[in-house]
Write a protein that holds these residues in place. Structure first.
Motif, PDB file in Angstrom:
ATOM      1  N   SER A  50       0.838  -1.186   0.000  1.00 42.21           N
ATOM      2  CA  SER A  50       0.000   0.000   0.000  1.00 42.21           C
ATOM      3  C   SER A  50       0.878   1.242   0.000  1.00 42.21           C
ATOM      4  N   TYR A  51       0.546   2.215  -0.826  1.00 40.42           N
ATOM      5  CA  TYR A  51       1.355   3.418  -0.941  1.00 40.42           C
ATOM      6  C   TYR A  51       1.435   4.142   0.403  1.00 40.42           C
ATOM      7  N   GLY A  52       2.647   4.526   0.784  1.00 42.89           N
ATOM      8  CA  GLY A  52       2.836   5.246   2.036  1.00 42.89           C
ATOM      9  C   GLY A  52       3.114   4.362   3.224  1.00 42.89           C
ATOM     10  N   SER A  53       3.088   3.032   3.046  1.00 40.91           N
ATOM     11  CA  SER A  53       3.390   2.105   4.147  1.00 40.91           C
ATOM     12  C   SER A  53       4.042   0.852   3.569  1.00 40.91           C
ATOM     13  N   ASN A  54       4.525   0.004   4.435  1.00 37.72           N
ATOM     14  CA  ASN A  54       5.152  -1.241   3.990  1.00 37.72           C
ATOM     15  C   ASN A  54       4.232  -2.442   4.164  1.00 37.72           C
ATOM     16  N   VAL A  55       2.951  -2.195   4.333  1.00 36.75           N
ATOM     17  CA  VAL A  55       1.992  -3.274   4.545  1.00 36.75           C
ATOM     18  C   VAL A  55       1.575  -3.850   3.194  1.00 36.75           C
ATOM     19  N   THR A  56       1.670  -5.168   3.066  1.00 34.95           N
ATOM     20  CA  THR A  56       1.277  -5.853   1.839  1.00 34.95           C
ATOM     21  C   THR A  56      -0.223  -6.135   1.855  1.00 34.95           C
ATOM     22  N   VAL A  57      -0.899  -5.846   0.753  1.00 35.92           N
ATOM     23  CA  VAL A  57      -2.345  -6.047   0.673  1.00 35.92           C
ATOM     24  C   VAL A  57      -2.669  -7.101  -0.370  1.00 35.92           C
ATOM     25  N   ASP A  58      -3.767  -7.797  -0.139  1.00 35.25           N
ATOM     26  CA  ASP A  58      -4.280  -8.789  -1.076  1.00 35.25           C
ATOM     27  C   ASP A  58      -5.229  -8.072  -2.033  1.00 35.25           C
ATOM     28  N   CYS A  59      -4.877  -8.019  -3.286  1.00 40.49           N
ATOM     29  CA  CYS A  59      -5.661  -7.250  -4.253  1.00 40.49           C
ATOM     30  C   CYS A  59      -6.951  -7.944  -4.674  1.00 40.49           C
ATOM     31  N   ALA A  60      -7.186  -9.145  -4.167  1.00 48.37           N
ATOM     32  CA  ALA A  60      -8.420  -9.846  -4.488  1.00 48.37           C
ATOM     33  C   ALA A  60      -9.587  -9.348  -3.639  1.00 48.37           C
ATOM     34  N   THR A  61      -9.289  -8.550  -2.614  1.00 43.85           N
ATOM     35  CA  THR A  61     -10.343  -8.043  -1.743  1.00 43.85           C
ATOM     36  C   THR A  61     -10.101  -6.553  -1.472  1.00 43.85           C
ATOM     37  N   LEU A  62     -10.947  -5.960  -0.633  1.00 40.69           N
ATOM     38  CA  LEU A  62     -10.808  -4.548  -0.325  1.00 40.69           C
ATOM     39  C   LEU A  62      -9.611  -4.306   0.596  1.00 40.69           C
ATOM     40  N   THR A  63      -8.963  -3.180   0.415  1.00 44.92           N
ATOM     41  CA  THR A  63      -7.891  -2.748   1.311  1.00 44.92           C
ATOM     42  C   THR A  63      -8.511  -2.030   2.498  1.00 44.92           C
ATOM     43  N   SER A  64      -7.890  -2.145   3.656  1.00 46.51           N
ATOM     44  CA  SER A  64      -8.449  -1.526   4.852  1.00 46.51           C
ATOM     45  C   SER A  64      -8.506  -0.003   4.713  1.00 46.51           C
ATOM     46  N   LYS A  65      -9.490   0.590   5.370  1.00 49.22           N
ATOM     47  CA  LYS A  65      -9.679   2.039   5.333  1.00 49.22           C
ATOM     48  C   LYS A  65      -8.448   2.765   5.865  1.00 49.22           C
ATOM     49  N   CYS A  66      -7.810   2.203   6.888  1.00 43.64           N
ATOM     50  CA  CYS A  66      -6.636   2.850   7.479  1.00 43.64           C
ATOM     51  C   CYS A  66      -5.530   3.016   6.448  1.00 43.64           C
ATOM     52  N   LEU A  67      -5.236   1.952   5.694  1.00 42.03           N
ATOM     53  CA  LEU A  67      -4.179   2.024   4.687  1.00 42.03           C
ATOM     54  C   LEU A  67      -4.570   2.944   3.539  1.00 42.03           C
ATOM     55  N   LEU A  68      -5.846   2.950   3.181  1.00 40.01           N
ATOM     56  CA  LEU A  68      -6.296   3.825   2.099  1.00 40.01           C
ATOM     57  C   LEU A  68      -6.163   5.290   2.489  1.00 40.01           C
ATOM     58  N   MET A  69      -6.542   5.612   3.732  1.00 40.88           N
ATOM     59  CA  MET A  69      -6.409   6.986   4.197  1.00 40.88           C
ATOM     60  C   MET A  69      -4.944   7.412   4.234  1.00 40.88           C
ATOM     61  N   LYS A  70      -4.109   6.499   4.707  1.00 43.49           N
ATOM     62  CA  LYS A  70      -2.670   6.817   4.788  1.00 43.49           C
ATOM     63  C   LYS A  70      -2.102   7.047   3.391  1.00 43.49           C
ATOM     64  N   ALA A  71      -2.498   6.208   2.446  1.00 39.97           N
ATOM     65  CA  ALA A  71      -2.022   6.361   1.070  1.00 39.97           C
ATOM     66  C   ALA A  71      -2.530   7.661   0.459  1.00 39.97           C
ATOM     67  N   GLU A  72      -3.766   8.017   0.770  1.00 42.00           N
ATOM     68  CA  GLU A  72      -4.328   9.251   0.219  1.00 42.00           C
ATOM     69  C   GLU A  72      -3.630  10.479   0.782  1.00 42.00           C
ATOM     70  N   VAL A  73      -3.347  10.465   2.084  1.00 42.00           N
ATOM     71  CA  VAL A  73      -2.646  11.591   2.699  1.00 42.00           C
ATOM     72  C   VAL A  73      -1.236  11.707   2.139  1.00 42.00           C
ATOM     73  N   GLN A  74      -0.558  10.584   2.023  1.00 41.98           N
ATOM     74  CA  GLN A  74       0.803  10.608   1.480  1.00 41.98           C
ATOM     75  C   GLN A  74       0.798  11.089   0.036  1.00 41.98           C
ATOM     76  N   GLY A  75      -0.202  10.671  -0.711  1.00 46.36           N
ATOM     77  CA  GLY A  75      -0.308  11.100  -2.100  1.00 46.36           C
ATOM     78  C   GLY A  75      -0.599  12.580  -2.207  1.00 46.36           C
ATOM     79  N   THR A  76      -1.422  13.087  -1.271  1.00 47.59           N
ATOM     80  CA  THR A  76      -1.748  14.513  -1.268  1.00 47.59           C
ATOM     81  C   THR A  76      -0.507  15.341  -0.949  1.00 47.59           C
ATOM     82  N   LYS A  77       0.300  14.834  -0.022  1.00 49.50           N
ATOM     83  CA  LYS A  77       1.510  15.573   0.354  1.00 49.50           C
ATOM     84  C   LYS A  77       2.506  15.619  -0.794  1.00 49.50           C
ATOM     85  N   THR A  78       2.482  14.539  -1.578  1.00 47.11           N
ATOM     86  CA  THR A  78       3.423  14.491  -2.696  1.00 47.11           C
ATOM     87  C   THR A  78       2.710  14.882  -3.985  1.00 47.11           C
TER      88      THR A  78
END
Length: 311
Positions: A50-78
């Motif tokens: 997941s972008y912004g963290s080192n947590v590996t996600v299974d793309c066959a299902t939904l990613t957790s909201k926590c990782l999505l928020m973190k990725a969105e914030v990191q993406g916004t900063k960059t």
């Protein structure tokens, strides 16, 4: 002794296998999360970080909201029904969360300085903001999410049974949420979608309702996390467009807010209302007192009339 031709064929085969493996790893794409990097194909499953963290996600299902928020914030900063008294809206919005190794929200969240607070399993603040000494003993589960919205103006109301069935089917097809956790209510033009899933009702294979609500919110805002597709609810042969979505969260334990959570404006309104009520009570009391004195004086004058006649 092996012939040169056989050795060449063996090397060609080995090279083909290595090339196919490398291409398979590079060509892996996370369909359910567009904010991922370093994707690798493992068997039939695509696994990415997941972008912004080192947590590996299974793309066959939904990613957790926590990782999505973190990725969105990191993406916004960059780059329409009454709610339970304990239901509350996420007034803080997106922030840079602290996730555990599984991608879930940690009970205690901070803004990077000395301000911290406790959150529920949906990452929504459920206590006052405090200093870093605040104690958050557990991640309280959000077991009921109420999503209210409107549909675009139409010449005639939609068929209630068809609308409720199609929305439920769309949530299942897109997010893989078991229909037993979904209920839909319609009162033109208001649509209410309720997601219920307590800890005992959630199986290991179930997606979490907090993740589903976040994916749905991003779809409604036309900023989908899922790649190459959008939320498509068809009713009477036409796509249904949602707007003005508001999401309420109900936890298994009531939130721990107090009057400190209210803004100065809201407090001012409350003070004005209280003063108005007190003023009305005082006016009523003084009016009754004056009326009582008038009635006593009137009775006294009536009692004196016969005496005047006899004199």
């Amino acid at each position: 002794m092996e012939s040169p031709r056989g050795a060449a064929l063996l090397l060609a085969t080995l090279f083909s296998v290595l090339l196919a493996t490398a291409l398979g790893q590079e060509g892996c794409r996370c369909q359910n999360n567009r904010r991922t990097v370093e994707c690798v194909q493992v068997g039939s499953t695509c696994r990415c970080k997941s972008y912004g963290s080192n947590v590996t996600v299974d793309c066959a299902t939904l990613t957790s909201k926590c990782l999505l928020m973190k990725a969105e914030v990191q993406g916004t900063k960059t780059g329409r029904r009454s709610k339970p008294q304990t239901a509350y809206v996420d007034n803080d919005g997106i922030y840079n969360p602290d996730c555990d190794s599984k991608g879930n929200f940690k009970a205690k969240q901070c803004n990077g300085t000395t301000t911290c607070w406790c959150v529920n399993s949906a990452g929504v603040r459920r206590t006052e903001k405090s200093d870093s000494d605040i104690t958050c003993n557990e991640v309280v589960r959000t077991s009921w999410i109420i999503m209210e919205m409107k549909h675009d103006d139409r010449n005639s109301p939609l068929d209630q049974a068809t609308l409720e069935r199609n929305i439920g089917d769309s949530l299942y097809q897109r997010y893989k949420l078991d229909p037993k956790h979904i209920s839909v209510m319609y009162e033109n033009p208001y649509i209410t979608i309720e997601l219920r899933q307590n800890a005992s009702a959630k199986s290991f294979a179930d997606v979490d309702i907090a993740d589903v609500a976040y994916y749905f919110e991003k779809d409604v805002k036309e900023d989908p996390v899922i790649q190459d597709s959008t939320l498509n609810v068809m009713v009477a042969g036409e796509p249904l467009k949602f707007r003005d979505a508001v999401i309420y969260y109900v936890d298994e334990k009531p939130p721990e807010f107090s009057m400190k959570r209210l803004t100065p404006g809201v407090i001012a309104v409350i003070v004005v209302v209280v003063l108005a009520i007190v003023a009305a009570i005082l006016v009523l009391v003084f009016t009754r007192r004056k009326r009582g004195k008038y009635e006593k004086a009137e009775i006294k004058e009536l009692n004196e009339i016969p005496r005047e006649r006899n004199s």
